[in-house]
Design an enzyme around this catalytic site. Structure first.
Site, short mmCIF file in Angstrom:
data_model
loop_
_atom_site.label_atom_id
_atom_site.label_comp_id
_atom_site.label_asym_id
_atom_site.label_seq_id
_atom_site.Cartn_x
_atom_site.Cartn_y
_atom_site.Cartn_z
N LYS A 52 6.07 0.78 8.71
CA LYS A 52 6.86 0.41 9.69
C LYS A 52 7.15 -1.20 9.71
CE LYS A 52 7.73 0.53 14.84
NZ LYS A 52 7.93 -0.88 14.93
N LYS A 57 2.25 -4.99 7.04
CA LYS A 57 2.12 -5.05 5.72
C LYS A 57 1.81 -6.36 4.81
CE LYS A 57 6.08 -3.31 4.76
NZ LYS A 57 6.64 -3.46 6.14
N LYS A 83 13.57 -8.97 4.45
CA LYS A 83 13.09 -10.23 5.43
C LYS A 83 12.56 -11.37 4.58
CE LYS A 83 10.56 -7.98 8.30
NZ LYS A 83 10.44 -6.69 7.55
N ASP A 171 10.69 1.94 7.08
CA ASP A 171 11.56 2.63 7.95
C ASP A 171 12.76 3.25 7.17
OD1 ASP A 171 11.14 0.89 10.93
OD2 ASP A 171 10.43 -0.21 9.00
#
Length: 342
Positions: A52, A57, A83, A171
């Site tokens: 998630k 991570k 990101k 996700d």
């Protein structure tokens, strides 16, 4: 691949994509699900890490890759999250030029992308970011696919590494984000989760994707779960047991880890008090065989938690037509034709 493709280019483009897919499958063609942990292999292990957003991570991967390099392994870390934060901790908070933005800039200048433009190293770890499109200007999953096409042009299949670690947003498991699972690009998946329902929901979704593609003939399996910010409440451990996957490491919820991560400090080193933890994670990640998980249904997930906290005791109450029409609704005659028994 060119952004503007003419009809004349279409057949060649299809052949290129088909060739790329085939190369990915050949890269991880061996089914390792039955390989014992005691067996060794000289092939590159390509491991996709899912979890998630915000679960840790990047923190886990930066320190895991650094520790693997200290253990004498050649490691390539590839950030596959739009990101582009995978390498932030590894590079002390510095932004790493992404493959997609670099490719765009070089293309406009009529230049070719070189390894040194997109791949950087620290502590023996080689790392790069695929990147993604600007907000509202493209599909992140398509960006991932385009990024790997560029990697192939740079010689991805000829590189000599013991481990290639891919950081994927968990996700979403469709399109480019599901690439390692859907196209057999990796041999195994590592999940990162915590003792909360949402992160385990995402981990369970990834297990479902793995199992779905195994039924279609795929080879990817789940190596195990890394429990991050472990407070000892046990839900993540219970999930791993129910899904039939091992726990590779439990990273405690510690203020020291939080502060060091916020300050971009590497703790995956023998000089750190946390070195032994990441050394064990490195060994476990290396030898864990990919297994077929047993995904849980929604009720099974909720059962891992206290019902008073998840609302597991809620009973579904059907809505009526009157409910939908509101307080001022007037009953209308039915147009249904009713026949007499005679």
């Amino acid at each position: 691949m060119k952004d503007d493709v003419t009809k004349a280019d279409a057949p060649k483009l299809k052949d290129d994509i088909r060739s790329f897919d085939q190369r990915l499958r050949e890269e991880a063609d061996a089914d390792l699900a039955d390989v014992l942990p005691t067996e060794t292999t000289k092939m590159t292990q390509i491991i996709a890490i899912y979890g998630k957003g915000g679960i840790g991570k990047s923190f886990t991967l930066a320190n895991l890759s650094h520790m693997m390099a200290e253990q004498g392994k050649r490691v390539l870390l590839i950030g596959c999250d739009p990101k582009s934060d995978t390498t932030s901790l590894l590079f002390g908070g510095k932004a790493c030029p992404t493959i997609i933005e670099t490719s765009t800039r070089k293309k406009l200048a009529g230049e070719e992308v070189a390894i040194g433009d997109v791949c950087f190293k620290r502590g023996g770890v080689f790392a790069m970011e695929l990147g993604g499109p600007e907000v509202g200007r493209g599909c992140g999953g398509r960006g991932i696919i385009h990024g790997f096409e560029l990697l192939e042009k740079l010689g991805f299949h000829d590189w000599d590494f013991d481990y290639v670690l891919l950081d994927f947003l968990g996700d979403v498991v469709c399109g480019g984000f599901g690439l390692p699972i859907a196209r057999d690009m990796a041999q195994k998946v590592i999940l990162v989760g915590s003792n909360d329902l949402q992160s385990l929901y995402v981990a369970n979704n990834v297990c479902s994707a793995v199992e779905y593609f195994r039924k279609l003939g795929g080879n990817v399996g789940v190596a195990g779960l890394v429990i991050n910010k472990d407070d000892g409440s046990g839900e993540a451990q219970a999930f791993a047991e129910a899904a039939g996957i091992p726990v590779l490491a439990a990273i405690p919820q510690a203020d020291d880890l939080r502060k060091k991560s916020a300050n971009y400090q590497i703790v995956g080193t023998q000089q750190s008090q946390w070195g032994a933890l990441f050394a064990e994670l490195g060994m476990n990640a290396a030898v864990a065989p990919p297994v077929r998980p047993t995904p849980l249904d929604q009720d099974g997930l909720l059962a891992l938690f206290d019902g008073s906290e998840t609302g597991a005791d809620v009973v579904l109450e059907p809505a009526s037509d009157a409910d939908m029409r509101g307080k001022d609704a007037e009953p209308k005659a039915s147009l249904e034709v009713i026949y007499d028994d005679a």
